[in-house]
Design a protein around this motif. Structure first.
Motif, PDB file in Angstrom:
ATOM      1  N   SER A  10       0.827  -1.221   0.000  1.00  0.00           N
ATOM      2  CA  SER A  10       0.000   0.000   0.000  1.00  0.00           C
ATOM      3  C   SER A  10       0.854   1.260   0.000  1.00  0.00           C
ATOM      4  O   SER A  10       0.340   2.348  -0.257  1.00  0.00           O
ATOM      5  CB  SER A  10      -0.892   0.029   1.245  1.00  0.00           C
ATOM      6  N   TYR A  11       2.140   1.132   0.338  1.00  0.00           N
ATOM      7  CA  TYR A  11       2.990   2.310   0.525  1.00  0.00           C
ATOM      8  C   TYR A  11       3.781   2.688  -0.726  1.00  0.00           C
ATOM      9  O   TYR A  11       4.425   3.722  -0.764  1.00  0.00           O
ATOM     10  CB  TYR A  11       3.959   2.088   1.694  1.00  0.00           C
ATOM     11  N   ARG A  13       4.581   4.262  -4.155  1.00  0.00           N
ATOM     12  CA  ARG A  13       3.962   5.451  -4.754  1.00  0.00           C
ATOM     13  C   ARG A  13       4.168   5.540  -6.259  1.00  0.00           C
ATOM     14  O   ARG A  13       3.426   6.241  -6.941  1.00  0.00           O
ATOM     15  CB  ARG A  13       4.522   6.721  -4.117  1.00  0.00           C
ATOM     16  N   TRP A  87      -0.183  10.629  -3.423  1.00  0.00           N
ATOM     17  CA  TRP A  87       0.070   9.956  -2.144  1.00  0.00           C
ATOM     18  C   TRP A  87      -0.759  10.516  -0.984  1.00  0.00           C
ATOM     19  O   TRP A  87      -1.337   9.746  -0.202  1.00  0.00           O
ATOM     20  CB  TRP A  87       1.567   9.969  -1.819  1.00  0.00           C
ATOM     21  N   ARG A  90      -4.083   8.922  -1.258  1.00  0.00           N
ATOM     22  CA  ARG A  90      -4.026   7.491  -0.962  1.00  0.00           C
ATOM     23  C   ARG A  90      -3.900   7.260   0.543  1.00  0.00           C
ATOM     24  O   ARG A  90      -4.606   6.442   1.130  1.00  0.00           O
ATOM     25  CB  ARG A  90      -2.855   6.858  -1.711  1.00  0.00           C
ATOM     26  N   PHE A  91      -2.956   8.002   1.186  1.00  0.00           N
ATOM     27  CA  PHE A  91      -2.726   7.762   2.610  1.00  0.00           C
ATOM     28  C   PHE A  91      -3.975   8.124   3.416  1.00  0.00           C
ATOM     29  O   PHE A  91      -4.326   7.439   4.380  1.00  0.00           O
ATOM     30  CB  PHE A  91      -1.508   8.561   3.099  1.00  0.00           C
ATOM     31  N   GLN A  95      -5.959   5.611   5.886  1.00  0.00           N
ATOM     32  CA  GLN A  95      -6.345   5.893   7.280  1.00  0.00           C
ATOM     33  C   GLN A  95      -7.850   5.660   7.484  1.00  0.00           C
ATOM     34  O   GLN A  95      -8.264   5.026   8.457  1.00  0.00           O
ATOM     35  CB  GLN A  95      -5.996   7.340   7.645  1.00  0.00           C
ATOM     36  N   VAL A 199      -3.195   0.972   6.321  1.00  0.00           N
ATOM     37  CA  VAL A 199      -1.896   1.276   6.916  1.00  0.00           C
ATOM     38  C   VAL A 199      -1.344   0.002   7.574  1.00  0.00           C
ATOM     39  O   VAL A 199      -2.056  -0.990   7.725  1.00  0.00           O
ATOM     40  CB  VAL A 199      -2.001   2.425   7.952  1.00  0.00           C
ATOM     41  N   GLU A 204      -0.895   4.446  12.914  1.00  0.00           N
ATOM     42  CA  GLU A 204      -0.854   5.373  11.773  1.00  0.00           C
ATOM     43  C   GLU A 204      -2.225   5.972  11.463  1.00  0.00           C
ATOM     44  O   GLU A 204      -2.311   6.943  10.707  1.00  0.00           O
ATOM     45  CB  GLU A 204      -0.332   4.651  10.531  1.00  0.00           C
TER      46      GLU A 204
END
Ligand SMILES: [Zn+2]
Length: 394
Positions: A10-11, A13, A87, A90-91, A95, A199, A204
């Motif tokens: 998931s991280y 980019r 990003w 996405r982040f 969350q 996350v 997070e």
């Protein structure tokens, strides 16, 4: 079939991919790739955005099982193409999505309430739970437990299992997918089949807030947000509360009482105003009736009256006298009422005359017309007097 890199990490980019197919979807250029990091709108989570070789990806959808990237322009003719997701967006969704799992676990563990569905929107997210109602205390309890899980910073991992093994596991919800199932496991909290982005640890998520609830067909829909989005919303709310506090000259704890006191006072003032208006109405009606003794058309301007008050006055005056009354109340927009108790007069002539001079809106019957127009200041009374001459000559 596109390889879904977002399921593996998931991280990540950025990525490289090859274009498999191009087409137009709803008038926009769209491409299908051999691999992608772009999450398509599905499972209650909104799509990623970003760029493919510098071209904006504004939507990502699934059509007939395939992921399509909708583009703001045609892709340059190059291979491989370079992709980069937005990003922060996405982040934010990672969350919100993880907060959903934590909340679903909290409803299940603390309240024995089943989660039915979720929607992760750009402003607020919702979680639908199967119960007839939820009190504020119960929502606070779920919210507190969910935030404790955030503070415990539990690990979150994706794992796969065969669909036939799913019923043997302590999953919160079964899946009817035929193949390998992707499970999202929050350590000692929640195990759920899910293809979204999350996350890696509950810490997070940062913060989870349940903002309110509504009843939806026998279930309860709770509105929530998490993480940076939640912090921004709390900051906005804090700013509004601070402004209110300064307006009301009171602290947060006394604010409901101060607002109630202000509303009570407003209600008293409104009642006093109504009584005053009733008294003035008698005086104005008598005055209009007096003018009607010597004039067939009475023109009067009443600054400060509302359109409703002007209508009431015109109704009373025309019931008590056979004259024609052309009344106006100038404000940001000017209210007009033309009324008569005399049969055979069509007051549309007044409306028609005014509409040749100003932008006027409204209508009514031959003997009673209401309309509004711009505030024309000192020109108002002469304009009505012109109309009065036309009516007097009918
Ligand atoms: Zn999920």
């Amino acid at each position: 079939m596109t390889r879904r890199i977002f399921l593996l990490d998931s991280y990540q980019r950025t990525f490289s991919a090859t274009v498999l197919e191009k087409r137009l979807i709803d008038g926009s250029p769209a491409v299908r790739l051999d691999a992608t990091l772009f999450y398509p709108t599905s499972g209650g989570q909104m799509n990623d955005r970003g760029h493919l070789s510098g071209v904006e990806v504004f939507d990502v959808i699934v059509r007939e099982g395939e992921i399509w990237h909708l583009l703001a322009a045609e892709l340059p003719d190059e291979s491989p193409i370079h992709g980069e997701i937005d990003w922060p967006r996405r982040f934010d969704f990672m969350q919100q999505h993880t907060a959903f799992h934590i909340l679903a676990g909290a409803f299940s563990h603390a309240m024995k309430i089943e989660t039915l569905s979720s929607h992760l929107g750009e402003t607020f997210c919702t979680i639908d739970v199967k119960c007839p109602d939820l009190s504020q205390d119960e929502m606070n309890r779920v919210e507190t437990i969910a935030n404790q899980v955030v503070w415990e910073n539990r690990t979150i991992k994706a794992q796969s299992c065969k669909s036939e093994d799913l019923p043997k596991l302590p999953v919160r919800k079964l899946s009817d997918l035929p193949n390998d199932i992707r499970l999202i496991a929050i350590d000692r909290w929640d195990l759920d089949p899910c293809g979204g982005t999350h996350v890696a640890s509950t810490g997070e998520v940062g913060l989870i807030k349940i903002w309110g609830k509504e009843r939806i067909r026998g279930s309860i829909r709770c509105r929530f947000s998490a993480g940076g989005r939640c912090l921004r919303q709390l900051q906005e709310q804090g700013k509004s509360i601070q402004e209110l506090s300064e307006i009301l000259s009171t602290g947060l704890a006394d604010m409901p009482r101060a607002v109630q006191k202000t509303l009570d006072e407003l209600s008293k003032v409104k009642k006093a105003n109504q009584m005053l208006f009733a008294q003035f109405l008698e005086v104005w009606c008598a005055d209009l009736a007096h003018q009607a003794l010597s004039k067939t058309v009475v023109v009067r301007v009443f600054p400060g009256l509302s359109a409703d008050e002007l209508r009431l006055l015109a109704r009373r005056a025309s019931q008590e006298s056979a004259a024609v009354f052309l009344l106006a109340a100038p404000a940001e927009r000017t209210a007009f009422v033309f009324a008569t108790g005399k049969p055979g007069i069509d007051l549309h002539v007044v409306l028609n005359h005014l509409s040749t001079k100003i932008d006027i809106k409204g209508g009514g019957k031959a003997d009673f017309i209401q309309c509004s127009g711009p505030n024309i200041g000192d020109d108002l009374e002469p304009l009505l007097e012109q109309a009065a001459l036309i009516v007097a000559n009918l």
